[in-house]
Design a protein around this motif. Sequence first.
Motif, PDB file in Angstrom:
ATOM      1  N   GLY A 211       0.830  -1.200   0.000  1.00  0.00           N
ATOM      2  CA  GLY A 211       0.000   0.000   0.000  1.00  0.00           C
ATOM      3  C   GLY A 211       0.864   1.249   0.000  1.00  0.00           C
ATOM      4  O   GLY A 211       2.061   1.192   0.263  1.00  0.00           O
ATOM      5  N   TRP A 212       0.227   2.381  -0.330  1.00  0.00           N
ATOM      6  CA  TRP A 212       0.968   3.628  -0.481  1.00  0.00           C
ATOM      7  C   TRP A 212       0.778   4.551   0.723  1.00  0.00           C
ATOM      8  O   TRP A 212       1.202   5.709   0.695  1.00  0.00           O
ATOM      9  CB  TRP A 212       0.526   4.346  -1.756  1.00  0.00           C
ATOM     10  CG  TRP A 212       0.731   3.548  -3.014  1.00  0.00           C
ATOM     11  CD1 TRP A 212       1.253   2.277  -3.118  1.00  0.00           C
ATOM     12  CD2 TRP A 212       0.422   3.960  -4.347  1.00  0.00           C
ATOM     13  NE1 TRP A 212       1.285   1.883  -4.443  1.00  0.00           N
ATOM     14  CE2 TRP A 212       0.770   2.895  -5.223  1.00  0.00           C
ATOM     15  CE3 TRP A 212      -0.111   5.119  -4.915  1.00  0.00           C
ATOM     16  CZ2 TRP A 212       0.600   2.964  -6.602  1.00  0.00           C
ATOM     17  CZ3 TRP A 212      -0.289   5.189  -6.286  1.00  0.00           C
ATOM     18  CH2 TRP A 212       0.074   4.120  -7.126  1.00  0.00           C
ATOM     19  N   GLY A 213       0.158   4.038   1.769  1.00  0.00           N
ATOM     20  CA  GLY A 213      -0.162   4.862   2.944  1.00  0.00           C
ATOM     21  C   GLY A 213       1.062   5.535   3.520  1.00  0.00           C
ATOM     22  O   GLY A 213       2.067   4.879   3.774  1.00  0.00           O
ATOM     23  N   LYS A 214       0.977   6.848   3.688  1.00  0.00           N
ATOM     24  CA  LYS A 214       2.016   7.676   4.333  1.00  0.00           C
ATOM     25  C   LYS A 214       3.315   7.792   3.521  1.00  0.00           C
ATOM     26  O   LYS A 214       4.272   8.420   3.972  1.00  0.00           O
ATOM     27  CB  LYS A 214       2.345   7.159   5.736  1.00  0.00           C
ATOM     28  CG  LYS A 214       1.118   7.165   6.652  1.00  0.00           C
ATOM     29  CD  LYS A 214       1.488   7.254   8.091  1.00  0.00           C
ATOM     30  CE  LYS A 214       0.236   7.453   8.944  1.00  0.00           C
ATOM     31  NZ  LYS A 214       0.021   6.447   9.939  1.00  0.00           N
ATOM     32  N   GLU A 242      -3.484  10.997  -3.353  1.00  0.00           N
ATOM     33  CA  GLU A 242      -3.947  11.359  -2.013  1.00  0.00           C
ATOM     34  C   GLU A 242      -4.927  10.291  -1.497  1.00  0.00           C
ATOM     35  O   GLU A 242      -4.844   9.884  -0.332  1.00  0.00           O
ATOM     36  CB  GLU A 242      -4.619  12.732  -2.029  1.00  0.00           C
ATOM     37  CG  GLU A 242      -4.822  13.249  -0.617  1.00  0.00           C
ATOM     38  CD  GLU A 242      -5.364  14.665  -0.566  1.00  0.00           C
ATOM     39  OE1 GLU A 242      -6.174  15.010  -1.448  1.00  0.00           O
ATOM     40  OE2 GLU A 242      -4.993  15.389   0.362  1.00  0.00           O
ATOM     41  N   GLU A 244      -4.984   7.245  -2.278  1.00  0.00           N
ATOM     42  CA  GLU A 244      -4.232   6.017  -1.962  1.00  0.00           C
ATOM     43  C   GLU A 244      -3.491   6.142  -0.627  1.00  0.00           C
ATOM     44  O   GLU A 244      -2.863   5.197  -0.177  1.00  0.00           O
ATOM     45  CB  GLU A 244      -3.224   5.717  -3.084  1.00  0.00           C
ATOM     46  CG  GLU A 244      -3.872   5.169  -4.354  1.00  0.00           C
ATOM     47  CD  GLU A 244      -4.297   3.710  -4.203  1.00  0.00           C
ATOM     48  OE1 GLU A 244      -3.469   2.877  -3.828  1.00  0.00           O
ATOM     49  OE2 GLU A 244      -5.490   3.417  -4.444  1.00  0.00           O
ATOM     50  N   GLY A 245      -3.533   7.335  -0.035  1.00  0.00           N
ATOM     51  CA  GLY A 245      -2.956   7.511   1.302  1.00  0.00           C
ATOM     52  C   GLY A 245      -1.585   8.153   1.328  1.00  0.00           C
ATOM     53  O   GLY A 245      -0.970   8.261   2.394  1.00  0.00           O
ATOM     54  N   CYS A 246      -1.090   8.575   0.151  1.00  0.00           N
ATOM     55  CA  CYS A 246       0.252   9.174   0.122  1.00  0.00           C
ATOM     56  C   CYS A 246       0.294  10.444   0.966  1.00  0.00           C
ATOM     57  O   CYS A 246      -0.696  11.126   1.145  1.00  0.00           O
ATOM     58  CB  CYS A 246       0.645   9.549  -1.311  1.00  0.00           C
ATOM     59  SG  CYS A 246       0.897   8.140  -2.383  1.00  0.00           S
ATOM     60  N   ARG A 247       1.494  10.742   1.471  1.00  0.00           N
ATOM     61  CA  ARG A 247       1.729  12.026   2.122  1.00  0.00           C
ATOM     62  C   ARG A 247       2.074  13.007   1.001  1.00  0.00           C
ATOM     63  O   ARG A 247       3.130  12.906   0.388  1.00  0.00           O
ATOM     64  CB  ARG A 247       2.884  11.905   3.116  1.00  0.00           C
ATOM     65  CG  ARG A 247       3.172  13.158   3.901  1.00  0.00           C
ATOM     66  CD  ARG A 247       4.069  12.850   5.100  1.00  0.00           C
ATOM     67  NE  ARG A 247       5.365  12.301   4.716  1.00  0.00           N
ATOM     68  CZ  ARG A 247       6.402  13.029   4.298  1.00  0.00           C
ATOM     69  NH1 ARG A 247       6.305  14.338   4.208  1.00  0.00           N
ATOM     70  NH2 ARG A 247       7.539  12.443   3.981  1.00  0.00           N
TER      71      ARG A 247
END
Lengths: 392, 392
Positions: A211-214, A242, A244-247
């Motif tokens: 996953g792409w979180g953070k 965004e 997908e959870g990216c910072r």
Amino acid sequence: MASSLRHFAGLGCFSAAASSSASTSFLPGYAPDFCVFVALRPIKPPATAVANPPASPSPLEEEHRQQAAVPWHSDDPPAPSVPAPLRVGIVGFGNFGQFIAGGVQRQGHTVLAASRTDYSAYCAQHGIRFFRSVDALCEEQPDVLLICSSILSTESVVRAIPFHKLRPDTIVADVLSVKEFPRNLLLEVLPPGFGIICTHPMFGPESGKHGWGKLPFVFDKVRVADDGDQAATCDRFLSIFEQEGCRMVEMSCAEHDRYAAGSQFITHTIGRVLSQLNLSSTPINTKGYETLLQLTQNTVSDSFDLYYGLFMYNINATEQLDRLEMAFEKVRQMLSGRLHDFIRKQIVERADPSGKLANGRSSSPAAHHLSTLTEENKTRVSPALTLASPTL
Amino acid sequence: MASSLRHFAGLGCFSAAASSSASTSFLPGYAPDFCVFVALRPIKPPATAVANPPASPSPLEEEHRQQAAVPWHSDDPPAPSVPAPLRVGIVGFGNFGQFIAGGVQRQGHTVLAASRTDYSAYCAQHGIRFFRSVDALCEEQPDVLLICSSILSTESVVRAIPFHKLRPDTIVADVLSVKEFPRNLLLEVLPPGFGIICTHPMFGPESGKHGWGKLPFVFDKVRVADDGDQAATCDRFLSIFEQEGCRMVEMSCAEHDRYAAGSQFITHTIGRVLSQLNLSSTPINTKGYETLLQLTQNTVSDSFDLYYGLFMYNINATEQLDRLEMAFEKVRQMLSGRLHDFIRKQIVERADPSGKLANGRSSSPAAHHLSTLTEENKTRVSPALTLASPTL
């Protein structure tokens, strides 16, 4: 730097041309000046459709095209409308292009792909339309053209794009690990109406496999028109990452390259240097050493071309390489300086810094180290001092 | 290398002198040749006693002294006996000495400590007898004398020990991060009957703060007599670390130093080099970069003296420093070599490796990099070639 993604909220201008292909537009070349509601967030189609999106236009896409093709009378109340999925054309469909395509599809958008290598089987499996050439892809007039080529091939890839086949407000984005280079290239090569978003997803198939979180996603809206629907398309494209959870980190390409040379390039350089040592696991690894082994492994799993690209296409890289070299030399000097102090104390002041008895016998390895100093360092020690030491 | 700790199992020779101080031994200087049972593992006193062990001799210790002082008749059946706690005298009671003392006490043994600095308050709180001088400590005749001084001060510390005050079969151990140096020093300085165990607990107050489980403990039984009780005392001492969960690694001091120079010293060097760069966190840290930031922080939290000790007192360190320097130079050459190939391709073969149009305009930063090459590298490019390039 915190995310400063601005979202398209409320009424937005949405032209028919933005969502219909040339073949289905009833007035080719004409963009009617009417407005529809655009949702704040792209609305995902059902999960089943995302898991195996059809290679042909989706029902949602078809529905939107039909909506766009029916003239809307200004005295009717505006009906809430589901925005069409973005049509993202990925140029260069290697590992990284495929990896990014996954996120685009998970957010309900359509992927078209073109690559030198034949990925038609992969694309058929993943509900992606594959094109043998960038020309054929451009004839489909995607909303966003996402360049996923390597740093080294990007200039030739971009210069070969038939821009005249694309709509004049197409957004072109890139995902390179350097940013000033594609920014300047795209500003130079693209027709003036084209939008430009330079991005750097600071993760890849390995670090982003769960996953792409953070994970940091850097972007610079280099050229996005405020009027028309370019701004909305831009925000919808960025919202993929965004959602997908990216910072989300908005910064200028120049700022990115300064930061990246002092961090990512230094990291890759350390990994490359260590890989030259052929380090291997020992029975007595410390935690710190295991960290370095892992870093080395991760670095060499990337191609040398990537590392070379980080160096060659970032104007700050040479300075960082020089700083690293000076830092190494400084540490070496600190070590040999201390060694010389130790020896001078023995032979000039006649003191014994080790507390050794005055029988001339020594367990100290100072003699060994002095004898193995590099030629450069040896010249800093007076030969007279060296010879005068009874223990050396 | 797996742990190869051999345990004392079954009947072991256990002399009265090993467990009684000079003042309580009924036959000072005579070690009677009778045997008692020695438990496979040291038996812990109740947890409360471990948490706050008394600074005066413990009841268990007293009980054992009394047992040892009573002659045992060979026609009586041997009675199972609780072995006395080891009395471990720690010389040098800074952070690391205190840290090791914790494990010794948790395993139910008695700690005596001596240090230049006054740690009497700390010792009173932790149930440790503190001595103002190594002389005073040695008068207590501990079973094991554990040297916990820094690498740089160890030679003077060891040479100042009044060995004549200790029992002639005392075991002396060290915990330095280098091993050949203390091995040779102890072999040179110690009286012949003394045992020597060189150890390297490859962890410290930070990495071992949540316990010592699975952390590597390297040891070399440099000189341990098979007869008498030295072997048993050695095994009981080593079992402190095994019982604490350490991964026991038996290897020669020379082997340790070869491995350590190629791993621990390299790790410290990278940390020291990076600390010269004053790296800081950026908004776009990659995972690899964060690893390096952490490594740098851990490295500089150790003293420069430690790093200098790893260099100066390990005969393999200079070679590793040279290898690191060559590796750095090799990477630098690989980068400049590729850059030169790129430029030669443009100017000699008249080919355009970037696919750029033949209008002389370029987005390539090759010119910048060539202009910022170090003087050393510049000399490798023919001035004629450099001048001939239309884009440079």
